[in-house]
Scaffold this motif. Structure first.
Motif, short mmCIF file in Angstrom:
data_model
loop_
_atom_site.label_atom_id
_atom_site.label_comp_id
_atom_site.label_asym_id
_atom_site.label_seq_id
_atom_site.Cartn_x
_atom_site.Cartn_y
_atom_site.Cartn_z
N TYR A 184 0.84 -1.14 -0.12
CA TYR A 184 0.00 -0.13 -0.05
C TYR A 184 0.95 1.23 -0.09
N GLN A 185 2.18 1.16 -0.24
CA GLN A 185 3.11 2.45 -0.29
C GLN A 185 2.99 3.00 -1.44
N ALA A 186 3.33 4.23 -1.70
CA ALA A 186 3.23 4.73 -2.94
C ALA A 186 3.87 4.19 -3.99
N LYS A 187 2.90 4.25 -5.27
CA LYS A 187 3.15 3.32 -6.30
C LYS A 187 4.51 3.05 -6.62
N GLU A 188 5.37 4.16 -6.77
CA GLU A 188 6.77 3.96 -7.30
C GLU A 188 7.61 3.23 -6.40
N LEU A 189 7.20 2.94 -5.14
CA LEU A 189 8.02 2.28 -4.06
C LEU A 189 7.13 0.87 -3.74
N ALA A 190 5.93 0.82 -3.89
CA ALA A 190 5.06 -0.50 -3.48
C ALA A 190 5.73 -1.77 -3.85
N GLY A 191 5.86 -2.70 -2.54
CA GLY A 191 6.61 -3.87 -3.01
C GLY A 191 7.93 -3.77 -3.34
N LYS A 192 8.72 -2.65 -3.32
CA LYS A 192 10.18 -3.03 -3.69
C LYS A 192 10.79 -3.21 -2.48
N GLU A 193 12.09 -3.72 -2.65
CA GLU A 193 13.32 -3.84 -1.71
C GLU A 193 14.20 -2.50 -1.66
N ALA A 194 14.37 -2.07 -0.35
CA ALA A 194 15.11 -0.94 -0.14
C ALA A 194 16.31 -1.23 0.71
N VAL A 195 17.42 -0.50 0.61
CA VAL A 195 18.46 -0.52 1.61
C VAL A 195 18.75 0.60 2.29
N PHE A 196 18.50 0.82 3.59
CA PHE A 196 18.83 2.05 4.18
C PHE A 196 20.36 2.03 4.89
N GLU A 270 -16.53 13.41 0.92
CA GLU A 270 -15.47 13.75 0.36
C GLU A 270 -14.62 14.97 1.10
N THR A 271 -15.67 15.99 1.24
CA THR A 271 -15.40 17.32 1.84
C THR A 271 -14.99 16.93 3.25
N GLN A 272 -15.70 16.21 4.14
CA GLN A 272 -15.38 15.97 5.66
C GLN A 272 -14.22 15.13 5.69
N THR A 273 -13.78 14.35 4.70
CA THR A 273 -12.59 13.49 4.73
C THR A 273 -11.39 14.41 4.55
N ARG A 274 -11.40 15.31 3.50
CA ARG A 274 -10.35 16.08 3.11
C ARG A 274 -10.09 16.93 4.49
N GLN A 275 -11.10 17.39 5.00
CA GLN A 275 -10.83 18.11 6.08
C GLN A 275 -10.19 17.56 7.38
N MET A 276 -10.40 16.30 7.37
CA MET A 276 -9.61 15.56 8.66
C MET A 276 -8.36 15.09 8.12
N LEU A 277 -8.02 15.17 6.81
CA LEU A 277 -6.58 14.93 6.43
C LEU A 277 -5.82 16.17 6.54
N ASP A 278 -6.42 17.29 6.29
CA ASP A 278 -5.90 18.57 6.43
C ASP A 278 -5.40 18.66 8.00
N ASP A 279 -6.18 18.28 8.85
CA ASP A 279 -6.00 18.52 10.46
C ASP A 279 -4.97 17.42 10.79
N PHE A 280 -4.86 16.20 10.07
CA PHE A 280 -3.77 15.38 10.16
C PHE A 280 -2.47 15.72 9.86
N ALA A 281 -2.55 16.71 8.72
CA ALA A 281 -1.24 17.28 8.16
C ALA A 281 -0.55 18.29 8.91
N ASP A 303 -4.26 8.44 -1.23
CA ASP A 303 -5.34 7.70 -1.36
C ASP A 303 -5.84 6.81 -0.47
N LYS A 304 -4.79 6.07 0.14
CA LYS A 304 -5.04 4.91 1.31
C LYS A 304 -5.39 5.56 2.51
N MET A 305 -4.81 6.55 2.94
CA MET A 305 -5.35 7.53 4.10
C MET A 305 -6.95 8.16 3.91
N MET A 306 -7.09 8.48 2.67
CA MET A 306 -8.48 9.06 2.42
C MET A 306 -9.62 7.84 2.40
N GLU A 307 -9.32 6.59 1.95
CA GLU A 307 -10.32 5.44 2.09
C GLU A 307 -10.42 5.00 3.13
#
Length: 389
Positions: A184-196, A270-281, A303-307
């Motif tokens: 469920y990570q952002a598309k460009e990183l989802a399921g990929k292996e990473a080294v930190f 949709e409007t209520q969800t966006r308000q909640m996301l803005d508050d979280f940010a 998208d995942k958080m909104m859902e």
């Protein structure tokens, strides 16, 4: 606009239109006109709007009227079912010895001192200060770098599997942490292996004080641990009673929603969800973390958080609508004395004089405050009428 042969901003309009087309200025004109005229239309209509507008420009041509439509969701009608005498579960209010001990443990943790660890490796519960940089397929990725980051091991703050690989590291160690980004990570990183690539700069642990009479004297007004325990028990009992009251209110309101009928527009959710996301940010930003960093470290996405937030957004809307309807049906309104009392509480919070704050509160804000108070009174009415079983 820069045109060769003319100073910036001084080129003839016709020449600009010839080069860029006649519509070159129309987008700016539309953006300037829409907010002003949407606000005017909003003030003129009697509808109660509950969403952001969906704007559609239908005519924007030189020499002709500018026409646009704004599609909005309006406040839905609510048909109440039973809302008095509802059966709700009884909450437990007795305080156990285990709960008292757990509270003492919390106070012990709160009064712990942080010590720098140099004679052992990092353990779960320690805070490791690290520099890190993440790579996918050998390439550094945006938002994957941090300096002097205090990471509590075992807190599950970072990507699954990250913190476990730092357990056992010593100060000064370089640790290569290998993880796989969740699906469920952002598309460009989802399921990929990473080294930190991580550098452990410092390890800190908590040192807890002894639970004895001296501890009681330090953290309270009591001379003995026994007296302090009694006070802890008394406070927990009061808290449990308050929690039970809120649980009764929540359960009663849930039943009211279940018994009511209403059709919530998707745009309102949709409007209520966006308000909640803005508050979280905003909350994340106040803690020094951007949303981009939060998404990288947790594997979340917008998208995942909104859902995930949608059910909570829907519940908030349903709760507000049924309680407003009950306040309307029961003709619940705060008295002038109650409004003044609320203003006094707010003034105390803002360290202002009540009269000055009252002068500053606009008409719309005052109406909103009265609505909020009426809604809270509706909650009390429903809860007081509910039967615990």
């Amino acid at each position: 606009i820069s045109i060769p042969g003319f100073r910036k901003g001084k080129a003839p309009r016709k020449m600009i239109e010839q080069m860029y087309g006649k519509g070159v200025f129309l987008e700016d004109a539309a953006n300037a006109l829409i907010p002003e005229h949407y606000s005017k239309a909003l003030a003129e209509c009697d509808l109660e709007i509950v969403s952001q507008p969906k704007i559609d420009v239908t005519q924007v041509e030189p020499g002709k009227p500018f026409i646009f439509t704004a599609e909005v969701a309006t406040k839905p009608e609510v048909t109440l079912g039973d809302y008095k005498g509802l059966e709700v579960p009884k909450s437990e209010t007795e305080v156990t010895d285990e709960e008292v001990e757990a509270e003492l443990k919390k106070e012990q943790e709160k009064n712990s001192r942080t010590i720098t660890v140099e004679d052992r490796a990092a353990q779960n519960g320690d805070t490791a200060t690290i520099d890190f940089e993440g790579f996918v397929d050998g390439e550094a990725f945006e938002g994957g770098k941090g300096t002097d980051y205090p990471l509590t091991l075992g807190s599950n703050t970072f990507i699954p599997g990250f913190e476990e690989q730092l357990v056992g590291a010593n100060t000064g160690d370089h640790v290569e942490v290998k993880v796989t980004f969740p699906e469920y990570q952002a598309k460009e990183l989802a399921g990929k292996e990473a080294v930190f690539q991580c550098d452990v700069k410092k390890i800190e642990a908590k040192e807890l004080p002894e639970l004895d009479d001296d501890f009681a004297k330090d953290v309270s007004e009591f001379d003995t641990l026994a007296e302090y325990k009694e006070d802890v028990k008394k406070n927990l009992t009061e808290k449990k009673a308050e929690d039970a009251r809120r649980a009764k209110e929540d359960a009663a309101v849930d039943k009211v929603i279940e018994n009511a009928q209403m059709d919530i527009p998707e745009a309102m959710i949709e409007t209520q969800t966006r308000q909640m996301l803005d508050d979280f940010a905003r909350r994340m930003q106040s803690q020094g973390l951007s949303m981009e960093q939060y998404f990288q470290f947790t594997g979340q996405s917008v998208d995942k958080m909104m859902e995930d937030m949608k059910p909570q957004a829907l519940k908030r809307i349903q709760t507000r609508l049924v309680l407003e309807k009950i306040a309307e049906v029961e003709n619940i309104q705060p008295t002038e004395e109650e409004v003044n009392e609320e203003i006094s509480k707010m003034a105390e919070m803002y360290k202002m004089e009540a009269d000055k704050l009252k002068d500053l509160i606009g008409e719309n804000e005052m109406e909103q405050m009265k609505k909020d108070m009426a809604v809270q009174k509706a909650v009390t009415l429903v809860a007081d009428a509910a039967v615990e079983a």
